[in-house]
Design an enzyme around this catalytic site. Structure first.
Site, short mmCIF file in Angstrom:
data_model
loop_
_atom_site.label_atom_id
_atom_site.label_comp_id
_atom_site.label_asym_id
_atom_site.label_seq_id
_atom_site.Cartn_x
_atom_site.Cartn_y
_atom_site.Cartn_z
N GLU A 14 29.10 -22.47 -70.71
CA GLU A 14 30.17 -23.27 -71.30
C GLU A 14 30.12 -23.19 -72.83
O GLU A 14 31.12 -22.95 -73.50
CB GLU A 14 30.03 -24.75 -70.89
CG GLU A 14 30.32 -25.03 -69.43
CD GLU A 14 29.10 -24.92 -68.55
OE1 GLU A 14 28.13 -24.23 -68.94
OE2 GLU A 14 29.12 -25.51 -67.46
N GLY A 30 16.68 -31.82 -72.81
CA GLY A 30 18.08 -31.91 -73.25
C GLY A 30 18.58 -33.35 -73.31
O GLY A 30 19.11 -33.80 -74.33
N ARG A 31 18.40 -34.08 -72.23
CA ARG A 31 18.98 -35.44 -72.17
C ARG A 31 18.17 -36.46 -72.98
O ARG A 31 18.53 -37.64 -73.02
CB ARG A 31 19.14 -35.88 -70.71
CG ARG A 31 17.86 -35.83 -69.89
CD ARG A 31 18.18 -35.99 -68.40
NE ARG A 31 17.01 -35.77 -67.55
CZ ARG A 31 16.56 -34.58 -67.17
NH1 ARG A 31 17.17 -33.48 -67.59
NH2 ARG A 31 15.51 -34.47 -66.38
N GLU A 44 19.97 -37.40 -63.74
CA GLU A 44 19.35 -36.08 -63.82
C GLU A 44 17.82 -36.21 -63.81
O GLU A 44 17.12 -35.33 -63.35
CB GLU A 44 19.81 -35.35 -65.09
CG GLU A 44 19.79 -33.84 -64.94
CD GLU A 44 20.58 -33.10 -66.02
OE1 GLU A 44 21.52 -32.38 -65.67
OE2 GLU A 44 20.25 -33.24 -67.21
N LYS A 103 20.08 -25.59 -76.62
CA LYS A 103 18.64 -25.33 -76.63
C LYS A 103 18.38 -23.86 -76.31
O LYS A 103 17.64 -23.18 -76.99
CB LYS A 103 17.99 -26.25 -75.59
CG LYS A 103 16.49 -26.22 -75.55
CD LYS A 103 16.01 -27.36 -74.67
CE LYS A 103 14.57 -27.24 -74.30
NZ LYS A 103 14.10 -28.38 -73.49
N HIS A 109 39.32 -55.84 -64.94
CA HIS A 109 40.67 -55.66 -64.41
C HIS A 109 40.75 -54.44 -63.52
O HIS A 109 41.84 -53.96 -63.22
CB HIS A 109 41.67 -55.56 -65.56
CG HIS A 109 41.67 -56.80 -66.41
ND1 HIS A 109 42.55 -57.84 -66.22
CD2 HIS A 109 40.83 -57.19 -67.40
CE1 HIS A 109 42.28 -58.81 -67.09
NE2 HIS A 109 41.23 -58.44 -67.81
N LYS A 125 25.18 -23.01 -60.74
CA LYS A 125 25.33 -22.04 -61.84
C LYS A 125 25.25 -20.62 -61.29
O LYS A 125 26.02 -19.75 -61.65
CB LYS A 125 24.18 -22.21 -62.84
CG LYS A 125 24.35 -23.29 -63.86
CD LYS A 125 23.27 -23.08 -64.93
CE LYS A 125 22.95 -24.35 -65.66
NZ LYS A 125 21.81 -24.25 -66.55
C1 G6Q Z 1 19.45 -32.02 -69.86
C2 G6Q Z 1 19.75 -30.77 -69.21
C3 G6Q Z 1 21.13 -30.21 -69.49
C4 G6Q Z 1 21.20 -29.38 -70.77
C5 G6Q Z 1 22.52 -28.60 -70.77
C6 G6Q Z 1 22.73 -27.79 -72.02
O1 G6Q Z 1 18.39 -32.58 -69.81
O2 G6Q Z 1 18.75 -29.87 -69.46
O3 G6Q Z 1 22.12 -31.20 -69.52
O4 G6Q Z 1 21.10 -30.19 -71.89
O5 G6Q Z 1 22.58 -27.77 -69.65
O6 G6Q Z 1 21.71 -26.85 -72.18
P1 G6Q Z 1 21.56 -26.06 -73.52
O7 G6Q Z 1 21.25 -27.01 -74.62
O8 G6Q Z 1 20.46 -25.07 -73.31
O9 G6Q Z 1 22.89 -25.36 -73.79
#
Ligand code: G6Q
Length: 553
Positions: A216, A271-272, A357, A210, A388, A515
């Site tokens: 990462e 994001g989620r 989250e 986003k 198990h 972070k």
């Molecule tokens: C989800 C969070 C988080 C996000 C990641 C990736 O709701 O906001 O998990 O999706 O940190 O972020 P970017 O899409 O900006 O790389």
């Protein structure tokens, strides 16, 4: 950040629940079932092809009425309307929360800042579909003119967990000769293992971020770019082998990705909650636009159900209320998600993020520290594997662990093959599924154990107390539409609980501090000259250890 909400504990509905809890807390499910032959029917709701049997929960009709009154007192109906109408309910980031628009198949206008966002949603869906068809059919060519044989999605958190979970869930619907992989971890192992057997001129990377700034993802994307260019040699190859899913057009272009191949999404998609946006591109490439749209239809059907069904017939509301009951009255610390379907192997991990989250917060909407419990620990594994492993603790441990059992009448594997050639796996799987909720609810008494001729000293070890609550979610088969329904079911459960707990479910400030500190530590790990360390004694010593070994690497 004004809120008129009283602390939840001050509400008459809460106090009534506390009183009711004291009456019901020791009542056994054995008695509840024995006293009411209609109990299963009374506590089963079916909607959109999903059956929720919640009769094996430690509730009575009164419990559900009191919980519904609590949701009512918390303004759930208004909160739901606010979300669906595009109000900026993510107040700490001043954003609307409109994942429901991404799958608004009715296409009714949804306004953000006076503009209907549906044309944009449909435009990007169309762009994704055209691109997916081109890649799947081999029309899209790599830099050397070969078709694409492997897709690697690079993203993390919300830009990874949804697509990877849904890809696994819908494997039977995928184009099997297209390799699809997901890279998220900054540990180079992930990108290394995902690319080591791929051909750069037949590989397409989707950089899904986003913000297009996540450490990462950008590190992995850079490594992928180097890997690609070390074989293809020319910078212009990037445009044939990389596309982006992002809200940050400038950063995408700076990376060398053709703006034509950027798939946009918007700040009103968390994001989620982003699987139905362009974040689902890798999934669409795998299953094709047609199945992707089927999945959106499923989401939409459950969105409508959540918006319109009364609380007593509303699947998400019921699950939400049950969660509050155990979390806040029985003091259950966790909640298990137990899908009896190997294709749903990543579903618990996906819900872990969606739930933890969203509702892992400890201040209310006015910023006051809450004096009540909020989100539980979500965890789980597919059955029967879990049986198990950790079920022992659920059956006989000292902790109360409410669990959702999710199962299907028909297997999704081996579709199209005659039943005889598929063996009796599904019946055995579902026999276990049903047996577990029965055992957890009813247990086995000391008398029943003794009657089996067990030596007296072993009897206590073989007793199952029972009264362990479960909800059973059953459907005909796991299909793209059914997956959409299941995900939306839980999204709205999480929403319901966030409203009741008076917390903001759509921000995630808790990920920031780590972070920031990592940004400070990184140069201390890599500096040539011994840095002056100003952390606590523990962190300082650990940094020194890393540096010592790094010198020898
Ligand atoms: C989800 C969070 C988080 C996000 C990641 C990736 O709701 O906001 O998990 O999706 O940190 O972020 P970017 O899409 O900006 O790389």
């Amino acid at each position: 950040m004004e809120s008129k909400q009283q602390p939840i504990t001050a509400l008459p509905a809460w106090q009534a629940l506390g009183k009711h809890f004291r009456k019901i807390k020791n009542v056994h499910l054995r008695d509840l079932f024995a006293d009411d032959p209609e109990r299963a029917a009374r506590f089963t709701v079916e909607a959109e092809g999903l059956r929720l049997d919640y009769s094996k929960n430690r509730i009575s009709g009164d419990t559900m009425k009191l919980l519904a009154a609590l949701a009512d007192a918390r303004g759930l109906v208004q909160a739901r309307a606010d979300m669906f109408s595009g109000k900026a309910i993510n107040r700490t980031e001043n954003r609307a929360v409109l994942h429901i628009a991404l799958r608004n198949r009715a296409n009714t206008p949804i306004m953000v800042n006076g503009c209907d966002i549906m044309p944009d949603v449909n435009r990007v869906l169309g762009q994704m579909a055209r691109f997916s068809e081109a890649v799947r059919s081999g029309v899209w060519k790599g830099f050397t003119g070969k078709p694409i044989r492997a897709i690697v999605n690079i993203g993390i958190g919300g830009s990874d967990l949804g697509p990877v979970m849904a890809y696994e869930a819908l494997k039977p619907y995928t184009q099997r000769d297209l390799i699809v992989r997901f890279v998220s971890n900054i540990d180079a192992t992930h990108i290394w293992e995902a690319t080591r057997d791929l051909a750069p001129d037949e590989t397409l990377f989707i950089v899904t971020s986003k913000t297009f700034t996540t450490q990462e993802t950008m590190t992995n994307a850079q490594t992928a770019r180097d890997w690609c260019l070390s074989a293809l040699k020319q910078e212009t190859a990037v445009a044939r082998h990389f596309v982006a899913v992002s809200t940050n057009a400038a950063a995408v272009q700076a990376f060398g990705i053709d703006p034509e191949n950027m798939f946009e999404f918007w700040d009103w998609v968390g994001g989620r909650y982003s699987l139905c946006s362009a974040v689902g591109l890798a999934l669409m490439l795998a299953i094709g636009p047609h199945h992707f749209l089927d999945m959106l239809e499923g989401f939409h059907a459950m969105d409508r159900h959540f918006l319109t069904a009364p609380p007593e017939r509303n699947l998400s509301v019921i699950l939400g209320l049950l969660g509050v009951w155990y979390n806040n009255f029985f003091n259950a610390q966790s909640h298990a998600i137990l899908p009896y379907d190997q294709y749903l192997s990543r579903f618990p991990a996906y819900l872990q993020q969606a739930d933890m989250e969203s509702n892992g917060k400890s201040v209310d909407r006015q910023g006051r520290r809450v004096t009540w419990q909020t989100g539980p620990v979500i965890w789980g594994e597919p059955g029967t594997n879990g049986q198990h492993a950790f079920y022992q603790l659920i059956h006989q441990g000292t902790k109360l662990i409410p669990a959702d059992f999710i199962g299907f009448c028909k297997a999704a594997n081996g579709m199209g093959l005659p039943r005889a050639s598929r063996g009796d796996h599904q019946a055995k799987l579902m026999a276990n599924f049903l047996a577990q909720t029965e055992a957890l609810a009813f247990g086995r008494t000391a008398d029943e154990v003794a009657a089996q001729g067990i030596p007296p000293e072993l009897v206590p070890h073989k007793v199952f107390a029972g009264n362990r609550p479960t909800s059973t979610i059953m459907a005909e088969q796991l299909t793209p539409a059914m997956l959409g329904k299941l995900i939306a079911l839980y999204e709205h459960k999480i929403f319901t609980q966030g409203v009741i707990w008076d917390i903001f479910s759509f921000d995630q400030w808790g990920v920031q501090l780590g972070k920031e500190l990592a940004g400070r530590i990184l140069p201390e790990l890599t500096a040539v000259a011994e840095p002056e360390l100003k952390h606590d004694s523990s962190t300082n010593a650990l940094i020194r250890m890393f540096r010592r070994y790094r010198c020898q690497d």
